[in-house]
Design an enzyme around this catalytic site. Sequence first.
Site, PDB file in Angstrom:
ATOM      1  N   LEU A  67       0.826  -1.220   0.000  1.00 18.22           N
ATOM      2  CA  LEU A  67       0.000   0.000   0.000  1.00 18.22           C
ATOM      3  C   LEU A  67       0.861   1.272   0.000  1.00 18.22           C
ATOM      4  CD1 LEU A  67      -2.864  -1.030   2.472  1.00 18.22           C
ATOM      5  CD2 LEU A  67      -2.807  -1.234  -0.010  1.00 18.22           C
ATOM      6  N   GLY A  68       2.136   1.133  -0.214  1.00 18.98           N
ATOM      7  CA  GLY A  68       3.008   2.310  -0.370  1.00 18.98           C
ATOM      8  C   GLY A  68       3.342   2.997   0.940  1.00 18.98           C
ATOM      9  N   ASP A  70       5.337   5.256  -6.310  1.00 14.09           N
ATOM     10  CA  ASP A  70       4.772   5.421  -4.962  1.00 14.09           C
ATOM     11  C   ASP A  70       4.908   6.855  -4.457  1.00 14.09           C
ATOM     12  OD1 ASP A  70       4.215   2.772  -5.118  1.00 14.09           O
ATOM     13  OD2 ASP A  70       5.146   2.211  -3.219  1.00 14.09           O
TER      14      ASP A  70
END
Length: 326
Positions: free
Chosen positions: A110-111, A156
């Site tokens: 999810l970065g 990201d």
Amino acid sequence: MKAIASAPAKIILAGEHFVVYGEPAIVMAIDCYAKVSVKDRNDNVIHIASNLGFSGSFKGNRFQPDHGGLGAHKILEPIRIASQTALKELKEESGLNIVIKSEIPVAAGLGSSGALAVATVAAVGKFFGVNFTKEKIVNLSFEAERFVHGKPSGIDQAISTNGGIIVYKKNQGITPIKVKKKIPLIIGNTGELRSTGDLVKAVKIKRDRFPKIIDPLIKTAGHLTTKAIKTLKSGDLTKFGELMNINHGLLSAIGVSNKTLDNFVHVAIEAGALGAKLTGAGGGGCMIALSPLKKRKKIAKAIKNAGGTPIISSKVDEGVKSWIQK
Ligand code: PMV
């Protein structure tokens, strides 16, 4: 006085893995945040406290953990790198007290590290009276991301900085796209940690063994993502959901799904999702389900019953932001 910055997490809506072979991917910022606060101190120590179970001090090259033992170094080092890169840019030599409060699960695709690096750079700039441009924030947070991922594409930091939805293509960089509709998602976290690098390597091995089979799948994924971009712009979420299901099938075909992810995808669809797929590198990590607003709770419950951690989330249009707190 302290400076605070927050930056959103991300999910990949379409095109992961195939993006490595030159096809486009769609990435979206979500309402799950990493928050970083920064204050100067009158020595050269960088002290980092976090709600991730790790804290410690950096003095020159020496690291002294307070919590989390020596494992804390690996988690906190990128924050140190991001803060010192920003200090260098500002030509400041101060020590810092950095406090991290992050809602983003670590190593789940999810970065989390990208959002933390971006928020750290923005908060350090803000503390010393500088609002870095978005481009500058992306560039200054790159070194921290290289420490974490080796050879990251840079997507990201770009999404955490800019927010919204971005199309990414290797060697062509990012194109933000405007999507008026809300994109209600349920993220299903398997809690299974995995390495993006290993999964990317496994796909390469498969492609080398079966080029005539895998190459057409890569091309098909490219067509799918191009169609998905048009579908998102038109706001047809039903069609977008169908494309997500096909995308999951393609990711399964190249070997990056697993039993847990497949199960979450199936239970989400049974509970009324318009579509579902793994997101990011696969092999664990997270999946996403596109949910009609009224079905969000039902889908979240189905994922929970299947053993996952559901996170109800939506697109956010704003990327990193910073402010001063007196
Ligand atoms: O799980 P994540 O967010 O690290 O996703 C990686 C995306 C890949 O396409 C699998 C790799 C890449 O570098 O684009």
